[in-house]
Motif scaffolding. Structure first.
Motif, PDB file in Angstrom:
ATOM      1  N   GLY A 225      39.757 -14.625  36.164  1.00 60.52           N
ATOM      2  CA  GLY A 225      38.465 -14.960  35.581  1.00 60.52           C
ATOM      3  C   GLY A 225      37.456 -13.991  36.171  1.00 60.52           C
ATOM      4  O   GLY A 225      36.860 -14.262  37.207  1.00 60.52           O
ATOM      5  N   GLU A 226      37.298 -12.817  35.517  1.00 58.99           N
ATOM      6  CA  GLU A 226      36.449 -11.753  36.082  1.00 58.99           C
ATOM      7  C   GLU A 226      35.001 -12.219  36.201  1.00 58.99           C
ATOM      8  O   GLU A 226      34.352 -11.987  37.207  1.00 58.99           O
ATOM      9  N   LYS A 227      34.530 -12.843  35.127  1.00 57.83           N
ATOM     10  CA  LYS A 227      33.115 -13.268  35.131  1.00 57.83           C
ATOM     11  C   LYS A 227      32.995 -14.782  35.069  1.00 57.83           C
ATOM     12  O   LYS A 227      32.007 -15.334  35.514  1.00 57.83           O
ATOM     13  N   ASN A 228      33.970 -15.444  34.471  1.00 61.06           N
ATOM     14  CA  ASN A 228      33.927 -16.897  34.295  1.00 61.06           C
ATOM     15  C   ASN A 228      35.262 -17.499  34.664  1.00 61.06           C
ATOM     16  O   ASN A 228      36.291 -16.830  34.596  1.00 61.06           O
ATOM     17  N   SER A 229      35.232 -18.798  34.976  1.00 66.86           N
ATOM     18  CA  SER A 229      36.487 -19.536  35.058  1.00 66.86           C
ATOM     19  C   SER A 229      36.972 -19.743  33.616  1.00 66.86           C
ATOM     20  O   SER A 229      36.231 -19.504  32.673  1.00 66.86           O
ATOM     21  N   PHE A 230      38.224 -20.170  33.454  1.00 68.90           N
ATOM     22  CA  PHE A 230      38.690 -20.412  32.087  1.00 68.90           C
ATOM     23  C   PHE A 230      39.432 -21.734  32.006  1.00 68.90           C
ATOM     24  O   PHE A 230      39.953 -22.241  32.998  1.00 68.90           O
ATOM     25  N   THR A 231      39.456 -22.272  30.786  1.00 71.05           N
ATOM     26  CA  THR A 231      40.029 -23.604  30.584  1.00 71.05           C
ATOM     27  C   THR A 231      41.518 -23.500  30.249  1.00 71.05           C
ATOM     28  O   THR A 231      42.017 -22.415  29.896  1.00 71.05           O
ATOM     29  N   GLU A 232      42.175 -24.632  30.335  1.00 68.27           N
ATOM     30  CA  GLU A 232      43.595 -24.665  29.983  1.00 68.27           C
ATOM     31  C   GLU A 232      43.778 -24.350  28.494  1.00 68.27           C
ATOM     32  O   GLU A 232      44.740 -23.692  28.109  1.00 68.27           O
ATOM     33  N   ALA A 233      42.812 -24.793  27.683  1.00 73.40           N
ATOM     34  CA  ALA A 233      42.897 -24.521  26.229  1.00 73.40           C
ATOM     35  C   ALA A 233      42.801 -23.012  25.976  1.00 73.40           C
ATOM     36  O   ALA A 233      43.540 -22.459  25.157  1.00 73.40           O
ATOM     37  N   GLU A 234      41.896 -22.336  26.699  1.00 72.76           N
ATOM     38  CA  GLU A 234      41.775 -20.877  26.529  1.00 72.76           C
ATOM     39  C   GLU A 234      43.044 -20.180  27.005  1.00 72.76           C
ATOM     40  O   GLU A 234      43.542 -19.248  26.365  1.00 72.76           O
ATOM     41  N   LEU A 235      43.566 -20.662  28.130  1.00 75.26           N
ATOM     42  CA  LEU A 235      44.817 -20.080  28.658  1.00 75.26           C
ATOM     43  C   LEU A 235      45.926 -20.228  27.627  1.00 75.26           C
ATOM     44  O   LEU A 235      46.678 -19.292  27.349  1.00 75.26           O
ATOM     45  N   SER A 236      45.997 -21.410  27.043  1.00 73.39           N
ATOM     46  CA  SER A 236      47.054 -21.667  26.074  1.00 73.39           C
ATOM     47  C   SER A 236      46.912 -20.745  24.844  1.00 73.39           C
ATOM     48  O   SER A 236      47.911 -20.205  24.345  1.00 73.39           O
ATOM     49  N   THR A 237      45.683 -20.522  24.387  1.00 77.16           N
ATOM     50  CA  THR A 237      45.480 -19.612  23.245  1.00 77.16           C
ATOM     51  C   THR A 237      45.837 -18.174  23.639  1.00 77.16           C
ATOM     52  O   THR A 237      46.480 -17.449  22.876  1.00 77.16           O
ATOM     53  N   MET A 238      45.438 -17.778  24.871  1.00 73.78           N
ATOM     54  CA  MET A 238      45.784 -16.417  25.318  1.00 73.78           C
ATOM     55  C   MET A 238      47.308 -16.244  25.361  1.00 73.78           C
ATOM     56  O   MET A 238      47.832 -15.210  24.939  1.00 73.78           O
ATOM     57  N   LEU A 239      48.006 -17.258  25.862  1.00 69.85           N
ATOM     58  CA  LEU A 239      49.466 -17.147  25.953  1.00 69.85           C
ATOM     59  C   LEU A 239      50.087 -17.070  24.561  1.00 69.85           C
ATOM     60  O   LEU A 239      51.041 -16.321  24.333  1.00 69.85           O
ATOM     61  N   SER A 240      49.524 -17.819  23.632  1.00 72.60           N
ATOM     62  CA  SER A 240      50.115 -17.781  22.290  1.00 72.60           C
ATOM     63  C   SER A 240      49.835 -16.432  21.612  1.00 72.60           C
ATOM     64  O   SER A 240      50.718 -15.854  20.967  1.00 72.60           O
ATOM     65  N   HIS A 241      48.639 -15.869  21.805  1.00 69.87           N
ATOM     66  CA  HIS A 241      48.371 -14.504  21.302  1.00 69.87           C
ATOM     67  C   HIS A 241      49.337 -13.512  21.973  1.00 69.87           C
ATOM     68  O   HIS A 241      49.889 -12.624  21.323  1.00 69.87           O
ATOM     69  N   GLY A 242      49.497 -13.666  23.276  1.00 71.93           N
ATOM     70  CA  GLY A 242      50.348 -12.739  24.037  1.00 71.93           C
ATOM     71  C   GLY A 242      51.794 -12.797  23.563  1.00 71.93           C
ATOM     72  O   GLY A 242      52.453 -11.763  23.388  1.00 71.93           O
ATOM     73  N   ARG A 243      52.272 -14.006  23.323  1.00 74.65           N
ATOM     74  CA  ARG A 243      53.656 -14.173  22.854  1.00 74.65           C
ATOM     75  C   ARG A 243      53.840 -13.490  21.501  1.00 74.65           C
ATOM     76  O   ARG A 243      54.829 -12.800  21.269  1.00 74.65           O
ATOM     77  N   LYS A 244      52.865 -13.646  20.637  1.00 73.10           N
ATOM     78  CA  LYS A 244      52.927 -12.995  19.310  1.00 73.10           C
ATOM     79  C   LYS A 244      52.953 -11.471  19.496  1.00 73.10           C
ATOM     80  O   LYS A 244      53.769 -10.770  18.879  1.00 73.10           O
ATOM     81  N   GLY A 245      52.076 -10.973  20.356  1.00 76.56           N
ATOM     82  CA  GLY A 245      52.012  -9.523  20.588  1.00 76.56           C
ATOM     83  C   GLY A 245      53.317  -8.983  21.143  1.00 76.56           C
ATOM     84  O   GLY A 245      53.841  -7.964  20.667  1.00 76.56           O
TER      85      GLY A 245
END
Ligand code: UDP
Length: 250
Positions: A215-235
């Motif tokens: 979290g460079e500038k902000n903390s992040f939520t579990e929901a955001e983490l989950s969306t990032m992981l799903s984007h990452g998996r697709k990529g």
């Protein structure tokens, strides 16, 4: 259109939130390496090579460790960035960022290989950044895997390897949160603005090899983490297909 609506967010290059930049491989860019490719990923370009040495490090011999070894080096060429980046050699030491990245590349490549099947030899993965626009470490891993696979094809064709030592293909991609929205594959302009910056290394079984998230500038939520992981998996799934096609081309 709300700011957090993940499908309507305007990115600087107009991509969808879960869309990769264009990825191309130019194989055999360094003919004296055992395997090599130039990965062109958006405006990030990295020369990746795999070179075989028919020996293993001393510590392996001393400790009677069976099989081979794989290690990696990473550097940014002086003209890969907008402001000239001094070579490490002119400073007399490798910079901390490069060291961290080359260790990550080494760990990621070792996760792809059965060291016993590799036999008593060392593979050097060299990643030299020709042009940097974000995601140079993920490009190094994704391109490094192609160079490594091309080297294994060559070793097998020369009868030096009996079977393919790959356990599972490996690729890497960045994800992050920019302007409150989780996005895939950040170029530099998004990277500097990102509240959260994360790199994912995964294999073709859909398993994680390494996650680096801050979290460079902000903390992040579990929901955001989950969306990032799903984007990452697709990529990563798409990158694994691009790698497969590049390796088949030889
Ligand atoms: N960068 C740069 N000079 C440096 C380090 C980084 O211009 O000394 C830029 C470059 O575009 C790089 C980006 O910043 O790709 C992001 O760097 P980071 O350390 O997050 O690694 P990367 O995303 O390249 O794996």
């Amino acid at each position: 259109m709300s700011e957090g609506d993940s499908n309507t967010t305007q990115r600087p290059d107009g991509r969808a939130v879960d869309q990769l930049r264009t990825v191309n491989f130019k194989n055999n860019i360094a003919p004296y390496a055992t395997g090599s490719t130039l990965i062109e990923w958006g405006d990030t370009r990295v020369i990746c090579s795999a070179t075989v040495e028919e020996s293993v490090p001393r510590w392996m011999k001393m400790q009677n460790v069976e099989g081979g070894w794989l290690t990696a080096e990473y550097s940014m060429l002086p003209y890969s960035t907008l402001d000239r980046k001094r070579r490490d050699i002119s400073k007399g030491k490798i910079d901390g960022r490069s060291q961290e990245i080359q260790r990550l590349i080494g760990r990621s490549m070792r996760a792809a290989v059965d060291m016993v099947k590799l036999g008593s030899r060392t593979i050097w993965i060299d990643c030299d950044v020709l042009q940097a626009d974000g995601g140079t470490r993920t490009a190094s891993i994704t391109g490094g895997y192609v160079a490594l696979s091309l080297a294994f094809v060559k070793l097998q064709s020369e009868g030096l390897l009996e079977c393919d030592p790959i356990i599972s293909p490996v690729a890497a991609v960045s994800v992050g949160v920019v302007g409150g929205v989780p996005v895939l594959d950040l170029p530099y302009v998004e990277d500097v603005a990102a509240e959260v910056d994360m790199n994912l290394v995964m294999n073709a079984n859909g398993e994680f090899i390494e996650l680096q998230g801050t979290g460079e500038k902000n903390s992040f939520t579990e929901a955001e983490l989950s969306t990032m992981l799903s984007h990452g998996r697709k990529g990563v799934t798409e990158l694994l297909e691009f790698q497969k096609a590049a390796i088949a081309e030889g």
